[in-house]
Design a protein around this motif. Structure first.
Motif, PDB file in Angstrom:
ATOM      1  N   UNK A  56       1.286  -4.568  15.069  1.00 29.62           N
ATOM      2  CA  UNK A  56       0.103  -5.260  15.609  1.00 29.62           C
ATOM      3  C   UNK A  56       0.506  -6.456  16.491  1.00 29.62           C
ATOM      4  N   UNK A  57      -0.186  -6.582  17.601  1.00 29.28           N
ATOM      5  CA  UNK A  57       0.116  -7.654  18.547  1.00 29.28           C
ATOM      6  C   UNK A  57      -0.305  -9.011  17.988  1.00 29.28           C
ATOM      7  N   UNK A  58       0.619  -9.947  17.997  1.00 33.71           N
ATOM      8  CA  UNK A  58       0.311 -11.293  17.508  1.00 33.71           C
ATOM      9  C   UNK A  58       0.674 -11.498  16.038  1.00 33.71           C
ATOM     10  N   UNK A  59       1.149 -10.442  15.357  1.00 32.13           N
ATOM     11  CA  UNK A  59       1.497 -10.587  13.933  1.00 32.13           C
ATOM     12  C   UNK A  59       2.579 -11.661  13.710  1.00 32.13           C
ATOM     13  N   UNK A 115       2.997 -14.345  15.313  1.00 35.51           N
ATOM     14  CA  UNK A 115       2.347 -15.654  15.447  1.00 35.51           C
ATOM     15  C   UNK A 115       1.636 -16.027  14.146  1.00 35.51           C
ATOM     16  N   UNK A 153       3.393  -5.807  22.923  1.00 30.12           N
ATOM     17  CA  UNK A 153       3.109  -7.168  23.360  1.00 30.12           C
ATOM     18  C   UNK A 153       4.355  -7.917  23.822  1.00 30.12           C
ATOM     19  N   UNK A 182      -9.512  -5.971  20.740  1.00 29.15           N
ATOM     20  CA  UNK A 182      -8.322  -5.142  20.914  1.00 29.15           C
ATOM     21  C   UNK A 182      -7.912  -4.545  19.556  1.00 29.15           C
ATOM     22  N   UNK A 218      -5.335  -3.155  18.716  1.00 30.14           N
ATOM     23  CA  UNK A 218      -3.909  -3.383  18.421  1.00 30.14           C
ATOM     24  C   UNK A 218      -3.639  -4.833  18.020  1.00 30.14           C
ATOM     25  N   UNK A 219      -4.670  -5.681  18.090  1.00 26.95           N
ATOM     26  CA  UNK A 219      -4.494  -7.102  17.774  1.00 26.95           C
ATOM     27  C   UNK A 219      -4.408  -7.315  16.263  1.00 26.95           C
ATOM     28  N   UNK A 220      -3.584  -8.269  15.871  1.00 25.77           N
ATOM     29  CA  UNK A 220      -3.390  -8.546  14.436  1.00 25.77           C
ATOM     30  C   UNK A 220      -4.698  -8.983  13.759  1.00 25.77           C
ATOM     31  N   UNK A 250      -5.536 -15.774  21.328  1.00 24.27           N
ATOM     32  CA  UNK A 250      -4.291 -16.492  21.041  1.00 24.27           C
ATOM     33  C   UNK A 250      -3.203 -15.558  20.486  1.00 24.27           C
ATOM     34  N   UNK A 251      -3.630 -14.478  19.861  1.00 22.23           N
ATOM     35  CA  UNK A 251      -2.662 -13.618  19.183  1.00 22.23           C
ATOM     36  C   UNK A 251      -2.114 -12.518  20.101  1.00 22.23           C
ATOM     37  N   UNK A 252      -3.017 -11.752  20.732  1.00 20.16           N
ATOM     38  CA  UNK A 252      -2.544 -10.591  21.504  1.00 20.16           C
ATOM     39  C   UNK A 252      -2.557 -10.848  23.000  1.00 20.16           C
ATOM     40  N   UNK A 253      -3.071 -12.022  23.453  1.00 19.78           N
ATOM     41  CA  UNK A 253      -3.115 -12.397  24.870  1.00 19.78           C
ATOM     42  C   UNK A 253      -4.075 -11.558  25.711  1.00 19.78           C
TER      43      UNK A 253
END
Lengths: 309, 143
Positions: free
Chosen positions: A107-110, A112, A130, B104, B106-108, B132-135
């Motif tokens: 997952x994107x941002x994990x 962070x 990402x 998204x 795919x975003x956390x 902030x997380x996946x942009x």
């Protein structure tokens, strides 16, 4: 000061901080044994929520070569994650055991999220499509070591430039150095996204050219960075068949390349570089993997703030 | 017709899109302040047809930046001795927490439900925000 910091995005560090890491990486690459006790008594945790043998091995080898030790999981089913534990709880627990953590997550941002709850430095080892900042550091150290500079270079990027995060990060990173030019080689469907052209290249007045064939530009390049073109990315089969051979590098395409050009690839390679090219002295992609380990060694030393030997 | 007296001192949030008043009431936590507060819903409006209005008596120091996200057409009038002394213009806030939601998959944020949804302003003219997380970048109308 890099001690205690996280690395989540390739642009997290200033040019000076990157310079610091690359200089140490170069020192390590010339004499790795000298650093074999730098992280004695320290533990690196590798939290791999999706498998990635190459990146995990690179980090683990880096820590072991520094005299440190490694704990972790390589797929979530073998950990408490399978029981539904949150990233926040996992990292807070791991931080009790380890001194630094590396996280890879689909997952994107994990990473962070992990960093937000972590008392120890967190390194992003890839979060979906990402960011993959240590790949960018790897590319920078490879270029610096093999070309002797990060500026005044003509960089050819070839293949899937639309979805390839490695390529986007490299363009951003190399755009920070003076007088670099980019030649973007891809089928029309897989060109670099507009926002990169607009926000990075045009905004900073960086010269770039978009072409479809390697052969047309190879003589101009100092660096040829290859990536994989996947069949499923094409809109139609006809286009794929027409263009696929343009994105396979072989000896005949290298005929007009400069003697000191270097060929890089983030690996794994499938068929985009013919095996015959491996024998060419310009093929540096396996050396690049080695620089990846050296730069990770440098990064671990800097984020832990341990004494450099 | 329902009539509500004008306030002597305080704030009037006017031209709120009908139906949005109650959301703004909650976001600004107006149920927690001690002053007299009035939420008017579905008031006749020449400009909007119907609108909501919020009147807050004797309070002026409320942070309204968040309202720019919800409805940029809102007007905020500061009232002193029954006269409008200031019309505040709404600006888009630089950082927004738990108002917008990332779409998204795919975003956390799609799996770790306890974390704050945080967005940063990218382009105030276009009204674009970045997760902030996946942009991922969104126009306000999308989120």
């Amino acid at each position: 000061m890099l001690k205690g910091r996280h690395l989540l995005d390739p642009m997290d560090f200033s040019l000076e901080e990157i310079e610091e890491i690359l200089n140490l990486g170069e020192k390590i690459s010339k004499n790795p044994e000298k650093f074999s006790k730098a992280c004695q008594g320290k533990i690196l945790a590798t939290l791999f929520y999706e498998p990635s043998t190459r990146t995990r091995f690179s980090f683990e080898a880096a820590m072991l070569r520094l005299g440190g030790q490694v704990i972790g999981f390589s797929e979530p089913n073998s950990s408490s994650v399978a029981k539904g534990e949150s990233i926040a709880d996992t990292i807070r627990t791991i931080a009790c055991y380890a001194d630094i953590a590396v996280i890879r997550h689909p997952k994107e941002g994990a990473p962070r999220v992990a960093a937000m709850y972590s008392k120890i430095p967190v390194i992003n080892a890839g979060d979906g499509g990402h960011q993959h900042p240590t790949q960018t550091l790897t590319d920078l150290l490879t270029i610096k070591s093999l070309k002797g500079r990060l500026s005044n270079l003509t960089i050819g990027l070839c293949g899937d430039l639309k979805f390839g995060r490695t390529v986007h990060s490299l363009i951003k990173a190399m755009s920070r150095y003076k007088d670099n030019k980019f030649i973007l080689i891809s089928p029309k469907e897989l060109r670099v996204p507009d926002y990169i052209k607009r926000e990075v290249l045009q905004k900073n007045n960086i010269e770039f050219l978009e072409v479809e064939r390697i052969e047309d530009v190879i003589e101009k390049l100092d660096i040829l960075y290859m990536t994989r073109v996947q069949r499923e990315r094409f809109f139609n089969e006809e286009e794929y068949l027409r263009l696929k051979d343009s994105y396979i590098l072989d000896n005949s395409k290298l005929k007009n390349a400069k003697e000191d050009m270097i060929i890089l690839h983030p690996l794994p390679r499938v068929n985009e570089i013919a095996v015959e090219v491996d024998e060419d002295k310009r093929a540096k992609y396996f050396e690049q993997a080695k620089y990846g380990m050296f730069v990770r060694m440098a990064l671990i030393i800097k984020l832990l703030g341990v004494e450099e030997c | 017709m329902l009539t509500v007296n004008s306030i002597k001192n305080g704030i009037v949030i006017d031209h709120i899109k009908a139906g949005l008043g109650i959301k703004i009431f909650k976001i600004l936590e107006l149920d927690k302040i001690n002053s007299a507060v009035c939420l008017l819903m579905n008031v006749q409006s020449k400009k909007l047809g119907k609108k909501d209005i919020i009147k807050i008596e004797n309070v002026v120091d409320i942070d309204f930046t968040i309202l720019g996200i919800l409805d940029p057409n809102i007007t905020i009038n500061v009232i002193k001795d029954e006269v409008i002394v200031e019309k505040k213009k709404l600006k888009l806030p630089e950082r927004v927490e738990n108002i917008l939601r990332c779409k998204n998959p795919r975003c956390v944020t799609s799996i770790e439900k306890y974390i704050d949804q945080v967005f940063y302003l990218v382009d105030s003219k276009k009204g674009e925000y970045r997760c902030m997380y996946c942009d991922e970048i969104y126009a306000l109308s999308e989120v």
